[in-house]
Design a protein around this motif. Structure first.
Motif, PDB file in Angstrom:
ATOM      1  N   ILE A 130       0.844  -1.206   0.000  1.00  0.00           N
ATOM      2  CA  ILE A 130       0.000   0.000   0.000  1.00  0.00           C
ATOM      3  C   ILE A 130       0.873   1.248   0.000  1.00  0.00           C
ATOM      4  N   GLY A 131       1.896   1.244   0.862  1.00  0.00           N
ATOM      5  CA  GLY A 131       2.794   2.398   0.943  1.00  0.00           C
ATOM      6  C   GLY A 131       3.561   2.635  -0.344  1.00  0.00           C
ATOM      7  N   THR A 132       3.948   1.547  -1.027  1.00  0.00           N
ATOM      8  CA  THR A 132       4.690   1.679  -2.292  1.00  0.00           C
ATOM      9  C   THR A 132       3.832   2.355  -3.350  1.00  0.00           C
ATOM     10  N   TYR A 133       2.586   1.927  -3.472  1.00  0.00           N
ATOM     11  CA  TYR A 133       1.689   2.561  -4.442  1.00  0.00           C
ATOM     12  C   TYR A 133       1.475   4.034  -4.105  1.00  0.00           C
ATOM     13  N   ALA A 134       1.247   4.325  -2.814  1.00  0.00           N
ATOM     14  CA  ALA A 134       1.029   5.721  -2.406  1.00  0.00           C
ATOM     15  C   ALA A 134       2.267   6.564  -2.662  1.00  0.00           C
ATOM     16  N   LEU A 135       3.430   5.979  -2.397  1.00  0.00           N
ATOM     17  CA  LEU A 135       4.673   6.724  -2.564  1.00  0.00           C
ATOM     18  C   LEU A 135       4.954   7.022  -4.033  1.00  0.00           C
ATOM     19  N   PHE A 136       4.668   6.068  -4.912  1.00  0.00           N
ATOM     20  CA  PHE A 136       4.894   6.321  -6.342  1.00  0.00           C
ATOM     21  C   PHE A 136       3.839   7.254  -6.922  1.00  0.00           C
ATOM     22  N   VAL A 137       2.592   7.120  -6.482  1.00  0.00           N
ATOM     23  CA  VAL A 137       1.523   7.969  -7.015  1.00  0.00           C
ATOM     24  C   VAL A 137       1.711   9.415  -6.597  1.00  0.00           C
ATOM     25  N   ALA A 138       2.026   9.648  -5.323  1.00  0.00           N
ATOM     26  CA  ALA A 138       2.148  11.016  -4.815  1.00  0.00           C
ATOM     27  C   ALA A 138       3.593  11.414  -4.551  1.00  0.00           C
ATOM     28  N   GLY A 139       4.360  10.512  -3.938  1.00  0.00           N
ATOM     29  CA  GLY A 139       5.733  10.846  -3.567  1.00  0.00           C
ATOM     30  C   GLY A 139       6.637  11.083  -4.757  1.00  0.00           C
ATOM     31  N   SER A 140       6.410  10.360  -5.866  1.00  0.00           N
ATOM     32  CA  SER A 140       7.243  10.540  -7.051  1.00  0.00           C
ATOM     33  C   SER A 140       7.075  11.941  -7.628  1.00  0.00           C
ATOM     34  N   ILE A 141       5.837  12.435  -7.603  1.00  0.00           N
ATOM     35  CA  ILE A 141       5.580  13.794  -8.107  1.00  0.00           C
ATOM     36  C   ILE A 141       6.265  14.823  -7.216  1.00  0.00           C
ATOM     37  N   ALA A 142       6.154  14.625  -5.903  1.00  0.00           N
ATOM     38  CA  ALA A 142       6.815  15.539  -4.969  1.00  0.00           C
ATOM     39  C   ALA A 142       8.329  15.511  -5.169  1.00  0.00           C
ATOM     40  N   ASN A 162       2.163   6.909 -14.998  1.00  0.00           N
ATOM     41  CA  ASN A 162       3.371   6.086 -14.830  1.00  0.00           C
ATOM     42  C   ASN A 162       3.484   5.463 -13.449  1.00  0.00           C
ATOM     43  N   ALA A 163       2.868   6.119 -12.463  1.00  0.00           N
ATOM     44  CA  ALA A 163       3.103   5.752 -11.067  1.00  0.00           C
ATOM     45  C   ALA A 163       2.744   4.296 -10.777  1.00  0.00           C
ATOM     46  N   VAL A 164       1.567   3.869 -11.253  1.00  0.00           N
ATOM     47  CA  VAL A 164       1.120   2.507 -10.978  1.00  0.00           C
ATOM     48  C   VAL A 164       2.067   1.491 -11.629  1.00  0.00           C
ATOM     49  N   GLY A 165       2.499   1.785 -12.859  1.00  0.00           N
ATOM     50  CA  GLY A 165       3.435   0.892 -13.541  1.00  0.00           C
ATOM     51  C   GLY A 165       4.753   0.777 -12.795  1.00  0.00           C
ATOM     52  N   LEU A 166       5.275   1.910 -12.297  1.00  0.00           N
ATOM     53  CA  LEU A 166       6.521   1.885 -11.536  1.00  0.00           C
ATOM     54  C   LEU A 166       6.351   1.118 -10.232  1.00  0.00           C
ATOM     55  N   ALA A 167       5.206   1.301  -9.574  1.00  0.00           N
ATOM     56  CA  ALA A 167       4.933   0.564  -8.335  1.00  0.00           C
ATOM     57  C   ALA A 167       4.860  -0.935  -8.609  1.00  0.00           C
ATOM     58  N   ASN A 168       4.230  -1.305  -9.730  1.00  0.00           N
ATOM     59  CA  ASN A 168       4.162  -2.722 -10.100  1.00  0.00           C
ATOM     60  C   ASN A 168       5.561  -3.313 -10.321  1.00  0.00           C
ATOM     61  N   ILE A 169       6.409  -2.539 -11.013  1.00  0.00           N
ATOM     62  CA  ILE A 169       7.785  -2.989 -11.255  1.00  0.00           C
ATOM     63  C   ILE A 169       8.520  -3.184  -9.928  1.00  0.00           C
ATOM     64  N   CYS A 170       8.346  -2.237  -9.007  1.00  0.00           N
ATOM     65  CA  CYS A 170       9.007  -2.303  -7.705  1.00  0.00           C
ATOM     66  C   CYS A 170       8.550  -3.532  -6.920  1.00  0.00           C
ATOM     67  N   ILE A 171       7.240  -3.766  -6.887  1.00  0.00           N
ATOM     68  CA  ILE A 171       6.696  -4.887  -6.118  1.00  0.00           C
ATOM     69  C   ILE A 171       7.110  -6.212  -6.738  1.00  0.00           C
ATOM     70  N   LEU A 172       7.049  -6.308  -8.074  1.00  0.00           N
ATOM     71  CA  LEU A 172       7.473  -7.537  -8.746  1.00  0.00           C
ATOM     72  C   LEU A 172       8.961  -7.802  -8.513  1.00  0.00           C
TER      73      LEU A 172
END
Length: 659
Positions: free
Chosen positions: A240-252, A283-293
């Motif tokens: 959950i934190g990874t998705y949130a971090l990529f969706v919002a944290g990556s932009i920040a 892009n955020a969801v795709g990057l989060a998927n890559i990270c989790i995989l």
């Protein structure tokens, strides 16, 4: 005639879009091959008759379910990339006069060609690869008898039905998207302008806090059994934190880079950072998927490789002695009978014992409290505060250690299964308090472990009278009884050891009706190799599958972005950007996209390391150096593959944007 037109049109479309469809086709074929081969191994009649086959088939059955679920999610995910890239093409067909019904027929033939070719090639390839997988499994588990390789009808039908349904549902999903969109939307495709996304501070903080909570939870747990349940909670928090971090944290993070003028106002950074800010929403969801995989690949391979390479450590912890005989209810007469039987059968086989121990004790489960231990009669044994306490006469301690220690009624010697010593002067159980006079670092009866599955203490007291008085003072005293453990190593051939063990068991149980059980390391070793070898095989299997998914998601992500960025880069070249500068910009952008997920996945693995150690200790693997080496080796190999994919996709992306 009309059908043949649609078939030719579908074939032409697939040929024209081969850059997109070929990786999808290859991935689909490999996924089908892996599922089919897992099913073949599961259904093999020879495997069902192997010793330890129950555990192995359970593990492989779990792997089959994982592959099936993964195939559904992954093929739908990659299919979304394909339909997104073809929206403009489909819109053009619609504008040129082809109705949505005709487009649906064309798409049906495309899906039939891709799905049919994938399933056919997957099953045929699986038949060829299956023999290799079959041999690999037996090599890993160390099974010597050659078994017949079989291709069953149930494996073929299960694979055919599952993937036919997946491809059909994907086709229906594509059809719904096309039917809902109007021709103008389809023609515009991915060219709709994006507004600059807002910096979501709260979501960024939520992501950081959630990941931190998962990390803390993974590092505070001590009991291996508790670690199993904590593991899933920690994983959920981190995901959950990874998705949130990529969706919002990556932009920040990107906006912070933009504020850094010395970094941002450079040709290779300016375009990549600004472009990524506007596209990060998608892009955020795709990057989060890559990270989790990537994290899944690292955890799966490092743990299963460690279990396979640490077999000697596992066997040593599980069997401190080569033969261990345990009698459930014992007295002096029972002990004399058992000792006599053991001596007679060992002599009959011409083998002798060495490094042995004998111990009669009362075992009780207790609750660990602040000021001592209280007797626990019912309920689950494996609870964080549950402790096993074994109390034996000091005469057995003297026999094991070659000492001549004498104790008073209130004195005791203590030994703990944990490498962390007890370290206190007193041991209190219910209302009885013992003064600790000695705490040895090792005894022949039990090995110390970093994270024992259940913490245990062996308390050696003055004599049997002290033990009887303690038992009589306990609530529910009828629930405890004196047990007898006799363990030793053996010299001689494995055949003689097994013959002696079988004879001892038969005489004790059948001739004398004594309750108990005997464990011979050599007998269990094959089962253990089956069990842990199956884990290793499944780890390679799933690790390869997750790696393939990671590579393909990265590839499609970069290819789709290349087509979106082509016009932008062409404009930049027209206003003076050289090809060399374009290449630097491309490398800068892809490097950011690539290594951010990899860096975070390595951080996830590092944070989970203590939890993984505790989980592995529940499988009797306690060699920390081996676990560290396997983890580092897995990370390095994965990073090399990751870097290779980076080079490959960067080259393809550069070709697209400069065409």
């Amino acid at each position: 005639m009309f059908k043949s037109i649609y078939i030719r049109l579908a074939f032409t479309n697939l040929k024209k879009n081969k850059r997109s469809y070929l990786p999808f086709l290859v991935t689909s074929i490999i996924t089908i091959m892996l599922f089919f081969d897992m099913s073949i191994i599961m259904d093999n009649s020879g495997i069902k008759e192997m010793p330890g086959a129950g555990s192995m088939r359970s593990i492989l059955g779990f792997g089959t379910v994982i592959v099936a679920i993964f195939a559904c999610v992954f093929l739908f995910y990659t299919n979304s990339f394909l339909i997104k890239q073809r929206r403009k093409e489909i819109g053009l067909y619609n504008v040129l006069g082809m109705g949505k019904k005709e487009i649906a027929i064309m798409m049906f033939w495309e899906s039939l060609m891709v799905g049919g070719a994938s399933i056919l090639a997957g099953i045929l390839g699986g038949i060829i690869l299956g023999r290799l997988m079959f041999l690999l499994l037996y090599k890993i588990i160390g099974y010597q008898t050659s078994l017949q390789y079989e291709v069953t009808g149930s494996s073929i039908s299960t694979t055919l039905i599952l993937f036919a349904v997946i491809f059909f549902v994907a086709f229906v999903s594509n059809l719904i998207q096309v039917r809902k969109a109007n021709p103008i939307e389809l023609l515009r495709g991915g060219n709709v302008g994006e507004k600059e996304p807002k910096t979501k501070i709260l979501l960024t903080v939520f992501g950081v806090v959630t990941i931190a909570a998962g990390y803390i939870l993974a590092n505070i747990v001590e009991n291996p059994i508790e670690a199993i349940s904590v593991f899933f909670v920690a994983v959920l928090l981190v995901v959950i934190g990874t998705y949130a971090l990529f969706v919002a944290g990556s932009i920040a993070f990107l906006k912070l880079l933009r504020k850094n003028k010395s970094f941002y106002y450079k040709a290779k950074h300016f375009h990549s950072v600004s472009g990524m800010i506007y596209r990060m929403k998608q892009n955020a969801v795709g990057l989060a998927n890559i990270c989790i995989l990537s994290t899944m690949v690292l955890v799966t391979l490092s743990t299963t490789v460690g279990l396979n390479l640490g077999m000697e450590n596992i066997m040593g912890n599980r069997f401190p002695k080569e033969l261990i005989l345990t009698i459930d209810q014992s007295n002096e007469e029972t002990i004399r009978t058992v000792d006599t039987i053991v001596a007679e059968e060992l002599n009959r086989q011409g083998i002798r014992q060495e490094n042995g121990y004998r111990c009669q004790y009362v075992a009780m489960v207790t609750d660990k409290e602040k000021d001592g231990f209280s007797f626990y009669a019912f309920g689950s044994l494996f609870y964080p505060n549950r402790v096993l306490v074994q109390i034996a006469p000091v005469s057995y301690y003297n026999e094991m250690m070659g000492e001549n220690l004498e104790l008073s009624d209130q004195e005791a010697v203590i030994y703990t299964s944990s490498k962390t010593p007890y370290g206190k002067d007193h041991f209190r159980i219910e209302d009885t308090d013992f003064t600790i006079v000695e705490e040895p670092d090792a005894i022949p009866m039990e090995k110390k472990q970093n994270f024992p599955v259940m913490e245990s203490y062996i308390l050696f007291v003055k004599d049997q009278t002290v033990i009887n008085n303690l038992i009589s003072s306990l609530p529910e005293s009828g629930e405890v009884s004196m047990e007898y453990s006799y363990g030793f190593d053996l010299t001689g051939s494995e055949e003689k050891k097994e013959a002696a063990a079988e004879a001892i068991t038969n005489r004790i149980q059948n001739d004398y009706g004594i309750g108990g059980y005997l464990e011979l390391r050599g007998v269990y070793e094959e089962d253990f190799h089956m069990f842990y070898g199956s884990f290793f095989f499944l780890g390679i299997f799933l690790g390869g599958l997750f790696l393939m998914a990671t590579v393909l998601i990265i590839y499609y992500k970069q290819i789709s972005e290349g087509f979106e960025d082509r016009n932008r880069y062409q404009i930049m070249q027209k206003v003076g950007m050289s090809r060399r500068e374009v290449k630097k910009t491309v490398n800068s952008q892809i490097r950011m996209v690539f290594f951010l997920p990899l860096g975070l996945s390595v951080l996830h693995l590092a944070a989970a390391f203590q939890l993984i150690r505790r989980l592995l200790s529940s499988f009797n693997l306690t060699n920390t150096n081996l676990i560290v080496a396997c983890t580092i080796g897995t990370v390095l190999i994965f990073a090399l593959i990751y870097a290779f994919v980076f080079k490959l996709t960067a080259r393809e992306y550069y070709k697209i944007v400069t065409r």
